[in-house]
Design an enzyme around this catalytic site. Sequence first.
Site, PDB file in Angstrom:
ATOM      1  N   LYS A  38       0.823  -1.221   0.000  1.00 41.04           N
ATOM      2  CA  LYS A  38       0.000   0.000   0.000  1.00 41.04           C
ATOM      3  C   LYS A  38       0.853   1.266   0.000  1.00 41.04           C
ATOM      4  O   LYS A  38       0.336   2.357  -0.217  1.00 41.04           O
ATOM      5  CB  LYS A  38      -0.982  -0.009   1.169  1.00 41.04           C
ATOM      6  N   SER A  45       7.234  -2.714   8.413  1.00 42.10           N
ATOM      7  CA  SER A  45       8.081  -2.891   9.611  1.00 42.10           C
ATOM      8  C   SER A  45       9.424  -3.515   9.267  1.00 42.10           C
ATOM      9  O   SER A  45      10.440  -3.213   9.891  1.00 42.10           O
ATOM     10  CB  SER A  45       7.374  -3.781  10.631  1.00 42.10           C
ATOM     11  N   THR A  46       9.422  -4.414   8.269  1.00 42.78           N
ATOM     12  CA  THR A  46      10.649  -5.164   8.009  1.00 42.78           C
ATOM     13  C   THR A  46      11.851  -4.250   7.829  1.00 42.78           C
ATOM     14  O   THR A  46      12.918  -4.500   8.402  1.00 42.78           O
ATOM     15  CB  THR A  46      10.473  -6.060   6.759  1.00 42.78           C
ATOM     16  N   ALA A  49      13.689  -3.174  10.995  1.00 45.84           N
ATOM     17  CA  ALA A  49      14.202  -4.160  11.951  1.00 45.84           C
ATOM     18  C   ALA A  49      15.687  -3.919  12.182  1.00 45.84           C
ATOM     19  O   ALA A  49      16.457  -3.734  11.235  1.00 45.84           O
ATOM     20  CB  ALA A  49      13.952  -5.571  11.435  1.00 45.84           C
ATOM     21  N   GLY A  52      17.931  -8.276  14.521  1.00 46.66           N
ATOM     22  CA  GLY A  52      18.319  -9.342  13.613  1.00 46.66           C
ATOM     23  C   GLY A  52      17.348 -10.499  13.577  1.00 46.66           C
ATOM     24  O   GLY A  52      16.179 -10.354  13.912  1.00 46.66           O
ATOM     25  N   GLU A 121      19.957 -11.145  22.601  1.00 49.28           N
ATOM     26  CA  GLU A 121      18.877 -10.226  22.977  1.00 49.28           C
ATOM     27  C   GLU A 121      18.116 -10.807  24.162  1.00 49.28           C
ATOM     28  O   GLU A 121      18.330 -11.959  24.539  1.00 49.28           O
ATOM     29  CB  GLU A 121      17.946  -9.994  21.783  1.00 49.28           C
ATOM     30  N   ASP A 218      -4.606  -4.132   8.522  1.00 42.99           N
ATOM     31  CA  ASP A 218      -5.569  -4.291   7.419  1.00 42.99           C
ATOM     32  C   ASP A 218      -5.914  -5.752   7.154  1.00 42.99           C
ATOM     33  O   ASP A 218      -7.081  -6.107   6.973  1.00 42.99           O
ATOM     34  CB  ASP A 218      -5.018  -3.689   6.113  1.00 42.99           C
ATOM     35  N   HIS A 239       7.703  -2.616  23.067  1.00 43.45           N
ATOM     36  CA  HIS A 239       9.166  -2.690  23.129  1.00 43.45           C
ATOM     37  C   HIS A 239       9.618  -1.769  24.248  1.00 43.45           C
ATOM     38  O   HIS A 239       9.168  -0.627  24.332  1.00 43.45           O
ATOM     39  CB  HIS A 239       9.781  -2.256  21.792  1.00 43.45           C
ATOM     40  N   HIS A 346       4.827  -2.292  19.738  1.00 45.54           N
ATOM     41  CA  HIS A 346       5.872  -2.764  18.825  1.00 45.54           C
ATOM     42  C   HIS A 346       5.438  -3.934  17.948  1.00 45.54           C
ATOM     43  O   HIS A 346       5.826  -4.010  16.784  1.00 45.54           O
ATOM     44  CB  HIS A 346       7.066  -3.176  19.685  1.00 45.54           C
ATOM     45  N   ARG A 381       6.313 -12.460  22.421  1.00 42.39           N
ATOM     46  CA  ARG A 381       7.287 -12.902  21.415  1.00 42.39           C
ATOM     47  C   ARG A 381       8.711 -12.730  21.914  1.00 42.39           C
ATOM     48  O   ARG A 381       9.081 -11.679  22.448  1.00 42.39           O
ATOM     49  CB  ARG A 381       7.112 -12.084  20.134  1.00 42.39           C
TER      50      ARG A 381
HETATM   51  P1  FAD Z   1       5.702  -5.772   7.183  1.00 47.04           P
HETATM   52  O1  FAD Z   1       7.163  -5.760   7.012  1.00 47.04           O
HETATM   53  O2  FAD Z   1       5.135  -4.838   8.185  1.00 47.04           O
HETATM   54  O3  FAD Z   1       5.076  -5.452   5.768  1.00 47.04           O
HETATM   55  C1  FAD Z   1       3.684  -5.274   5.613  1.00 47.04           C
HETATM   56  C2  FAD Z   1       3.400  -5.033   4.164  1.00 47.04           C
HETATM   57  O4  FAD Z   1       2.003  -5.087   3.953  1.00 47.04           O
HETATM   58  C3  FAD Z   1       3.835  -3.683   3.629  1.00 47.04           C
HETATM   59  O5  FAD Z   1       4.356  -3.867   2.338  1.00 47.04           O
HETATM   60  C4  FAD Z   1       2.546  -2.893   3.537  1.00 47.04           C
HETATM   61  O6  FAD Z   1       2.535  -1.888   2.556  1.00 47.04           O
HETATM   62  C5  FAD Z   1       1.595  -3.994   3.153  1.00 47.04           C
HETATM   63  N1  FAD Z   1       0.189  -3.741   3.435  1.00 47.04           N
HETATM   64  C6  FAD Z   1      -0.414  -3.601   4.640  1.00 47.04           C
HETATM   65  N2  FAD Z   1      -1.737  -3.420   4.478  1.00 47.04           N
HETATM   66  C7  FAD Z   1      -1.971  -3.443   3.144  1.00 47.04           C
HETATM   67  C8  FAD Z   1      -3.124  -3.303   2.347  1.00 47.04           C
HETATM   68  N3  FAD Z   1      -4.343  -3.093   2.877  1.00 47.04           N
HETATM   69  N4  FAD Z   1      -3.004  -3.355   0.994  1.00 47.04           N
HETATM   70  C9  FAD Z   1      -1.787  -3.553   0.420  1.00 47.04           C
HETATM   71  N5  FAD Z   1      -0.655  -3.700   1.132  1.00 47.04           N
HETATM   72  C10 FAD Z   1      -0.750  -3.650   2.482  1.00 47.04           C
HETATM   73  N6  FAD Z   1      11.677  -8.553  14.311  1.00 47.04           N
HETATM   74  C11 FAD Z   1      12.739  -9.379  14.382  1.00 47.04           C
HETATM   75  O7  FAD Z   1      12.601 -10.598  14.251  1.00 47.04           O
HETATM   76  N7  FAD Z   1      13.983  -8.845  14.554  1.00 47.04           N
HETATM   77  C12 FAD Z   1      14.211  -7.516  14.684  1.00 47.04           C
HETATM   78  O8  FAD Z   1      15.338  -7.084  14.824  1.00 47.04           O
HETATM   79  C13 FAD Z   1      13.095  -6.645  14.643  1.00 47.04           C
HETATM   80  N8  FAD Z   1      13.259  -5.305  14.805  1.00 47.04           N
HETATM   81  C14 FAD Z   1      12.166  -4.488  14.639  1.00 47.04           C
HETATM   82  C15 FAD Z   1      12.353  -3.109  14.696  1.00 47.04           C
HETATM   83  C16 FAD Z   1      11.293  -2.256  14.454  1.00 47.04           C
HETATM   84  C17 FAD Z   1      11.470  -0.772  14.514  1.00 47.04           C
HETATM   85  C18 FAD Z   1      10.014  -2.798  14.157  1.00 47.04           C
HETATM   86  C19 FAD Z   1       8.855  -1.896  13.882  1.00 47.04           C
HETATM   87  C20 FAD Z   1       9.821  -4.164  14.137  1.00 47.04           C
HETATM   88  C21 FAD Z   1      10.895  -5.015  14.377  1.00 47.04           C
HETATM   89  N9  FAD Z   1      10.734  -6.399  14.343  1.00 47.04           N
HETATM   90  C22 FAD Z   1      11.824  -7.223  14.430  1.00 47.04           C
HETATM   91  C23 FAD Z   1       9.452  -6.988  13.973  1.00 47.04           C
HETATM   92  C24 FAD Z   1       9.501  -7.335  12.491  1.00 47.04           C
HETATM   93  O9  FAD Z   1      10.239  -6.356  11.810  1.00 47.04           O
HETATM   94  C25 FAD Z   1       8.121  -7.425  11.876  1.00 47.04           C
HETATM   95  O10 FAD Z   1       7.294  -8.213  12.672  1.00 47.04           O
HETATM   96  C26 FAD Z   1       8.218  -8.052  10.496  1.00 47.04           C
HETATM   97  O11 FAD Z   1       9.131  -7.326   9.718  1.00 47.04           O
HETATM   98  C27 FAD Z   1       6.863  -8.077   9.834  1.00 47.04           C
HETATM   99  O12 FAD Z   1       7.033  -8.482   8.509  1.00 47.04           O
HETATM  100  P2  FAD Z   1       5.775  -8.667   7.584  1.00 47.04           P
HETATM  101  O13 FAD Z   1       6.295  -9.117   6.274  1.00 47.04           O
HETATM  102  O14 FAD Z   1       4.772  -9.510   8.259  1.00 47.04           O
HETATM  103  O15 FAD Z   1       5.119  -7.202   7.499  1.00 47.04           O
HETATM  104  C1  SIN Z   2      15.209  -4.954  18.517  1.00 51.71           C
HETATM  105  O1  SIN Z   2      16.161  -4.791  17.757  1.00 51.71           O
HETATM  106  O2  SIN Z   2      15.220  -4.687  19.714  1.00 51.71           O
HETATM  107  C2  SIN Z   2      13.940  -5.478  17.963  1.00 51.71           C
HETATM  108  C3  SIN Z   2      14.026  -6.928  17.924  1.00 51.71           C
HETATM  109  C4  SIN Z   2      12.658  -7.516  17.745  1.00 51.71           C
HETATM  110  O3  SIN Z   2      11.657  -6.825  17.777  1.00 51.71           O
HETATM  111  O4  SIN Z   2      12.621  -8.731  17.593  1.00 51.71           O
END
Ligand code: FAD
Ligand code: SIN
Length: 535
Positions: A38, A45-46, A49, A52, A121, A218, A239, A346, A381
Amino acid sequence: MIQSNSIKTDVLVIGSGIAGLSLALKLADKHAVTLLAKAALSEGSTQYAQGGIAGVLDPFDSIDSHLNDTLEAGAGLCDPEVVRLVTEQASHSIQELIELGVPFSRCEGDQCNYPFHLTQEGGHSHRRVIHAADHTGLSIVDTLVQKVLLHSNITVLPEHISIDLILNQKRDRCIGAYVLNKNNETVTDIWADFTVLATGGASKAYLYTSNPDTSTGDGIAMAWRAGCKVGNMEFNQFHPTCLFHPKDRSFLISEAVRGEGGILRLPNGHAFMPEYHERADLAPRDVVARAIDHEMKKHGIDCVYLDITHLEREQIMHHFPTIYERCFKAGIDICTQQIPVVPAAHYTCGGIVTNMQGKSSLNGLYAIGEAAYTGLHGANRLASNSLVEGLVFAEMAKRSIEQAYLKGVTNLEVPKAWDSSRVTDPKEKVLVTHDWDELRRVMWDYVGIVRTDKRLKRARQRIRNLKREINEYYNEHTVYSDLLELRNLVQVAELMVISAQRRKESRGLHYNLDYPKTKLKAKPTILKPKKAKFS
Ligand code: FAD
Ligand code: SIN
């Protein structure tokens, strides 16, 4: 007036985070994939991250240790079979990323058991988190997006937001989704053999969050409206350490900072975490977030401080370049000054109920990544177990979809075109902006780190009113993206509150002062809609 058109694809993947990008790449050699995002393809979120990806990579680590740490963090609510699947598959999925070219940080020196550096971690009893300095997500997204853009069998539609899933006439199978384009001009019905929700979490339901704007739940709301089960929505992870800066947007200070020896302190320098848990600053995340919340309330302070000044400047710059730079811009030199931090929403531990193949309770519909509730995370988690879940379930969904094609899937029912003949363009949008703010504040104030029955009841009443108002507005007006996101967010917020009200105990991330004890028997909260909620 909105135009409508139609596209046919084999597999529609909604979401381009780690889960959606991985699955699209895995399927595209055999099937035509349409990949929606979207916002920009890399946004989600990815790409933020930091810490790691957890996996058993060090030969001195073990699957059982990763499994036990995950179960312990999950406070009795993880599905052990799913935990075993993910912990066993993790190293394979990480190896695939290495082979795709993700530039993970290498281990340097003569103390290396594994070619890449592994950090630690909270909640992990071993160093097992592979990372690319503190920009792991960005490095993964850059690599995967490049590959996706080069693949001729993947049609990429950035800045296209899905509105709702399309069901067949019998209403027992998903046959695609309605999708609104960037300029709110056209709704396309995308007709697909299989639809995959990889839409991420819902932490934007809260006023303060580490998440980007895309995390509006969504997929969870769409699946619920289509009649799918959702699970464990009361478990939203906070977090412990987001940068506290009155003028800056919330920014995460990775748990890896504590993994490398960072210590949480009160303004007077007192290190308080040993009073809360034997693992002190590396206790599970729910414990640390609640401890900070408690200390802030007890002392009437706006934040606590994270101290990493014991590390050499060179080490900090090498391991935490993004955090260093961001804090420096905010006027804090983390090599010599402590970082002011607060907890923020978070991660959504609950989501669309799926089985071990990533299948939802609706035929033809899968959910992977943060949008899904697989049973891996339970009541809390474990750090860095989310990216790995996205990778492993992309693989499981790919295998399941390929098997289904082998059995012969033909989706003959053509979706109805989007009908916008009964709505008018909105004359004013203030209701939407107002309700966004109100909803997020209600959730922060009443459904936060510490809950009570009274606060939850109040939240339920406010959210019920907001939902009625928003749905009325939606039914009367031409759709646009802010409205769609708000409609989803209010739905997900309601599911979070209902789930929290049902849980008459405190467990993991759900802490209710009226029920401070943990029940002996752990049960997930599974909600099922009475029937699909749209036509
Ligand atoms: P996302 O990466 O959130 O992607 C969602 C996608 O869906 C996007 O492309 C968005 O545009 C699309 N989308 C959403 N709604 C719609 C819609 N209605 N129509 C079309 N497209 C839509 N996890 C770890 O394991 N290690 C880490 O180090 C870590 N660090 C983090 C740091 C931060 C700051 C944050 C916010 C999260 C972190 N997490 C970490 C958690 C992890 O990053 C996320 O849980 C993970 O990346 C989610 O991936 P995903 O593919 O499910 O969704
Ligand atoms: C972080 O780097 O602290 C985020 C890690 C996670 O959400 O898994």
